[in-house]
Every structure is written in structure tokens, then in C-alpha cells.
Design a protein around this motif. Structure first.
Motif, PDB file in Angstrom:
ATOM      1  N   ALA A  32     -14.046  11.067   3.589  1.00 41.33           N
ATOM      2  CA  ALA A  32     -12.779  11.040   4.176  1.00 41.33           C
ATOM      3  C   ALA A  32     -12.047   9.919   4.128  1.00 41.33           C
ATOM      4  O   ALA A  32     -10.734   9.629   3.934  1.00 41.33           O
ATOM      5  CB  ALA A  32     -12.993  11.603   5.739  1.00 41.33           C
ATOM      6  N   ALA A  33     -12.752   8.677   4.221  1.00 40.05           N
ATOM      7  CA  ALA A  33     -12.329   7.217   4.278  1.00 40.05           C
ATOM      8  C   ALA A  33     -11.834   7.017   2.946  1.00 40.05           C
ATOM      9  O   ALA A  33     -10.637   6.584   2.714  1.00 40.05           O
ATOM     10  CB  ALA A  33     -13.292   6.182   4.632  1.00 40.05           C
ATOM     11  N   ARG A  34     -12.369   7.451   1.765  1.00 37.60           N
ATOM     12  CA  ARG A  34     -11.793   7.341   0.317  1.00 37.60           C
ATOM     13  C   ARG A  34     -10.784   8.004   0.167  1.00 37.60           C
ATOM     14  O   ARG A  34      -9.588   7.319  -0.230  1.00 37.60           O
ATOM     15  CB  ARG A  34     -13.279   7.844  -0.547  1.00 37.60           C
ATOM     16  N   ALA A  35     -10.515   9.165   0.730  1.00 40.04           N
ATOM     17  CA  ALA A  35      -9.399   9.914   0.345  1.00 40.04           C
ATOM     18  C   ALA A  35      -8.093   9.305   1.376  1.00 40.04           C
ATOM     19  O   ALA A  35      -6.837   9.268   0.669  1.00 40.04           O
ATOM     20  CB  ALA A  35      -9.453  11.452   1.042  1.00 40.04           C
ATOM     21  N   ALA A  36      -8.488   8.893   2.512  1.00 40.13           N
ATOM     22  CA  ALA A  36      -7.203   8.286   3.298  1.00 40.13           C
ATOM     23  C   ALA A  36      -6.700   6.997   2.498  1.00 40.13           C
ATOM     24  O   ALA A  36      -5.771   6.523   2.656  1.00 40.13           O
ATOM     25  CB  ALA A  36      -7.804   8.094   4.669  1.00 40.13           C
ATOM     26  N   GLY A  37      -7.908   6.225   1.976  1.00 39.99           N
ATOM     27  CA  GLY A  37      -7.440   4.925   1.352  1.00 39.99           C
ATOM     28  C   GLY A  37      -6.562   5.320   0.130  1.00 39.99           C
ATOM     29  O   GLY A  37      -5.689   4.578  -0.142  1.00 39.99           O
ATOM     30  N   LEU A  38      -7.013   6.092  -0.490  1.00 33.71           N
ATOM     31  CA  LEU A  38      -6.382   6.701  -1.805  1.00 33.71           C
ATOM     32  C   LEU A  38      -4.765   7.111  -1.472  1.00 33.71           C
ATOM     33  O   LEU A  38      -3.991   6.435  -2.159  1.00 33.71           O
ATOM     34  CB  LEU A  38      -6.996   7.735  -2.406  1.00 33.71           C
ATOM     35  N   VAL A  39      -4.776   7.813  -0.524  1.00 38.37           N
ATOM     36  CA  VAL A  39      -3.523   8.052   0.078  1.00 38.37           C
ATOM     37  C   VAL A  39      -2.393   6.941   0.492  1.00 38.37           C
ATOM     38  O   VAL A  39      -1.230   6.661   0.064  1.00 38.37           O
ATOM     39  CB  VAL A  39      -3.291   9.099   1.186  1.00 38.37           C
ATOM     40  N   ARG A  40      -3.079   5.839   1.241  1.00 41.24           N
ATOM     41  CA  ARG A  40      -2.571   4.906   1.709  1.00 41.24           C
ATOM     42  C   ARG A  40      -1.941   3.991   0.316  1.00 41.24           C
ATOM     43  O   ARG A  40      -1.008   3.444   0.094  1.00 41.24           O
ATOM     44  CB  ARG A  40      -3.353   3.844   2.581  1.00 41.24           C
ATOM     45  N   ARG A  41      -3.034   3.679  -0.641  1.00 39.74           N
ATOM     46  CA  ARG A  41      -2.673   2.926  -1.578  1.00 39.74           C
ATOM     47  C   ARG A  41      -1.514   3.570  -2.750  1.00 39.74           C
ATOM     48  O   ARG A  41      -0.712   2.892  -3.186  1.00 39.74           O
ATOM     49  CB  ARG A  41      -3.754   2.614  -2.631  1.00 39.74           C
ATOM     50  N   HIS A  42      -1.588   5.155  -2.518  1.00 38.84           N
ATOM     51  CA  HIS A  42      -0.525   5.576  -3.436  1.00 38.84           C
ATOM     52  C   HIS A  42       0.941   5.501  -2.587  1.00 38.84           C
ATOM     53  O   HIS A  42       1.665   5.293  -3.330  1.00 38.84           O
ATOM     54  CB  HIS A  42      -0.735   6.982  -3.421  1.00 38.84           C
ATOM     55  N   ARG A  43       0.860   5.478  -1.323  1.00 38.04           N
ATOM     56  CA  ARG A  43       1.938   5.370  -0.564  1.00 38.04           C
ATOM     57  C   ARG A  43       2.674   3.756  -0.915  1.00 38.04           C
ATOM     58  O   ARG A  43       3.854   3.590  -1.053  1.00 38.04           O
ATOM     59  CB  ARG A  43       1.896   5.555   0.800  1.00 38.04           C
ATOM     60  N   GLN A  44       1.726   2.967  -0.657  1.00 45.80           N
ATOM     61  CA  GLN A  44       2.000   1.280  -0.921  1.00 45.80           C
ATOM     62  C   GLN A  44       2.811   1.211  -2.066  1.00 45.80           C
ATOM     63  O   GLN A  44       3.660   0.504  -2.407  1.00 45.80           O
ATOM     64  CB  GLN A  44       0.893   0.446  -0.729  1.00 45.80           C
ATOM     65  N   LYS A  45       2.125   1.832  -3.263  1.00 47.13           N
ATOM     66  CA  LYS A  45       2.626   1.557  -4.728  1.00 47.13           C
ATOM     67  C   LYS A  45       4.017   2.288  -4.619  1.00 47.13           C
ATOM     68  O   LYS A  45       4.787   1.775  -5.420  1.00 47.13           O
ATOM     69  CB  LYS A  45       1.763   2.273  -5.696  1.00 47.13           C
ATOM     70  N   LEU A  46       4.294   3.290  -4.160  1.00 44.04           N
ATOM     71  CA  LEU A  46       5.602   3.896  -4.338  1.00 44.04           C
ATOM     72  C   LEU A  46       6.548   3.278  -3.609  1.00 44.04           C
ATOM     73  O   LEU A  46       7.679   3.179  -4.088  1.00 44.04           O
ATOM     74  CB  LEU A  46       5.477   5.362  -3.711  1.00 44.04           C
ATOM     75  N   ALA A  47       6.037   2.623  -2.465  1.00 46.13           N
ATOM     76  CA  ALA A  47       7.209   1.716  -1.824  1.00 46.13           C
ATOM     77  C   ALA A  47       7.372   0.402  -2.687  1.00 46.13           C
ATOM     78  O   ALA A  47       8.381  -0.069  -2.470  1.00 46.13           O
ATOM     79  CB  ALA A  47       6.443   1.278  -0.476  1.00 46.13           C
ATOM     80  N   ARG A  48       6.483   0.082  -3.023  1.00 41.30           N
ATOM     81  CA  ARG A  48       6.727  -1.089  -4.053  1.00 41.30           C
ATOM     82  C   ARG A  48       7.822  -0.757  -5.163  1.00 41.30           C
ATOM     83  O   ARG A  48       8.628  -1.438  -5.438  1.00 41.30           O
ATOM     84  CB  ARG A  48       5.560  -2.043  -4.587  1.00 41.30           C
ATOM     85  N   LEU A  49       7.455   0.374  -5.769  1.00 37.46           N
ATOM     86  CA  LEU A  49       8.421   0.815  -6.892  1.00 37.46           C
ATOM     87  C   LEU A  49       9.612   0.960  -6.278  1.00 37.46           C
ATOM     88  O   LEU A  49      10.587   0.579  -7.122  1.00 37.46           O
ATOM     89  CB  LEU A  49       7.819   2.009  -7.527  1.00 37.46           C
ATOM     90  N   ALA A  50       9.903   1.329  -5.072  1.00 42.95           N
ATOM     91  CA  ALA A  50      11.032   1.668  -4.665  1.00 42.95           C
ATOM     92  C   ALA A  50      11.801   0.501  -4.390  1.00 42.95           C
ATOM     93  O   ALA A  50      13.148   0.345  -4.578  1.00 42.95           O
ATOM     94  CB  ALA A  50      11.035   2.582  -3.429  1.00 42.95           C
ATOM     95  N   GLU A  51      11.349  -0.380  -3.787  1.00 39.62           N
ATOM     96  CA  GLU A  51      11.894  -1.783  -3.444  1.00 39.62           C
ATOM     97  C   GLU A  51      12.428  -2.397  -4.843  1.00 39.62           C
ATOM     98  O   GLU A  51      13.470  -2.999  -4.731  1.00 39.62           O
ATOM     99  CB  GLU A  51      10.796  -2.703  -2.960  1.00 39.62           C
ATOM    100  N   LYS A  52      11.784  -2.300  -5.808  1.00 35.26           N
ATOM    101  CA  LYS A  52      12.229  -2.867  -7.122  1.00 35.26           C
ATOM    102  C   LYS A  52      13.310  -2.017  -7.901  1.00 35.26           C
ATOM    103  O   LYS A  52      13.700  -2.290  -8.785  1.00 35.26           O
ATOM    104  CB  LYS A  52      10.889  -3.027  -8.189  1.00 35.26           C
ATOM    105  N   GLY A  53      13.546  -0.712  -7.079  1.00 35.95           N
ATOM    106  CA  GLY A  53      14.212   0.001  -7.840  1.00 35.95           C
ATOM    107  C   GLY A  53      14.023   0.805  -9.245  1.00 35.95           C
ATOM    108  O   GLY A  53      14.673   1.247  -9.845  1.00 35.95           O
ATOM    109  N   LEU A  54      12.697   0.987  -9.133  1.00 38.23           N
ATOM    110  CA  LEU A  54      12.091   1.673 -10.032  1.00 38.23           C
ATOM    111  C   LEU A  54      11.880   3.147  -9.968  1.00 38.23           C
ATOM    112  O   LEU A  54      11.486   3.518  -8.716  1.00 38.23           O
ATOM    113  CB  LEU A  54      10.884   1.055 -10.569  1.00 38.23           C
ATOM    114  N   GLU A  55      12.205   3.949 -10.640  1.00 39.28           N
ATOM    115  CA  GLU A  55      11.811   5.353 -10.600  1.00 39.28           C
ATOM    116  C   GLU A  55      10.304   5.715 -11.338  1.00 39.28           C
ATOM    117  O   GLU A  55       9.956   5.065 -12.251  1.00 39.28           O
ATOM    118  CB  GLU A  55      13.000   6.215 -11.065  1.00 39.28           C
TER     119      GLU A  55
END
Length: 70
Positions: A32-55
Motif C-alpha cells: 500500500a505504501a509503495r502504491a501510494a508513493g508511486l501515485v505521488r511520484r507520478h503526480r509530481q512528474k506530471l506537475a513538473r512537465l506542466a510547469e515546463k509547458g511540456l505535453e
């Protein structure tokens, strides 16, 4: 009345059951902790890509060479 040996065997069986249950619970908690961490890291990555204006990479359609296997 049970013998000392039989009592010891029963004690060991009970201890093994307790340990197996504790191990199972620990594995579930780690999963459960691993899955929650994976979701969190994925959201952070998408947020960083969005900040850079990357699709994200465009989806392939069946008209490109890569999708058709040609």
C-alpha cells in the motif's frame, strides 16, 4: 493429558501461524505504501512537465510507421 513434546509442537505451530500473519500484514502495508508513493511520484512528474509547458508524448495512431510495424 498431552506430552511435553506434543505441547511443544503445538506451541511452535501457533508461533508459526502468528509469524505468517504478521508477515502477510507487513507485506500488505508495504504494498500500500509503495502504491501510494508511486501515485505521488507520478503526480509530481506530471506537475513538473506542466510547469515546463511540456505535453506527454503524443499517442500513436495507426497511420504512423511505428504503429503499423512497417
Amino acid at each position: 493429558m498431552t506430552s511435553h513434546v506434543e505441547a511443544e509442537v503445538q506451541r511452535r505451530i501457533a508461533a508459526a501461524r502468528v509469524k505468517a500473519e504478521a508477515d502477510r500484514k507487513r507485506r500488505e502495508e508495504l504494498a500500500a505504501a509503495r502504491a501510494a508513493g508511486l501515485v505521488r511520484r507520478h503526480r509530481q512528474k506530471l506537475a513538473r512537465l506542466a510547469e515546463k509547458g511540456l505535453e506527454l508524448a503524443p499517442l500513436l495512431d495507426n497511420t504512423t510507421f511505428a504503429a503499423s510495424g512497417a
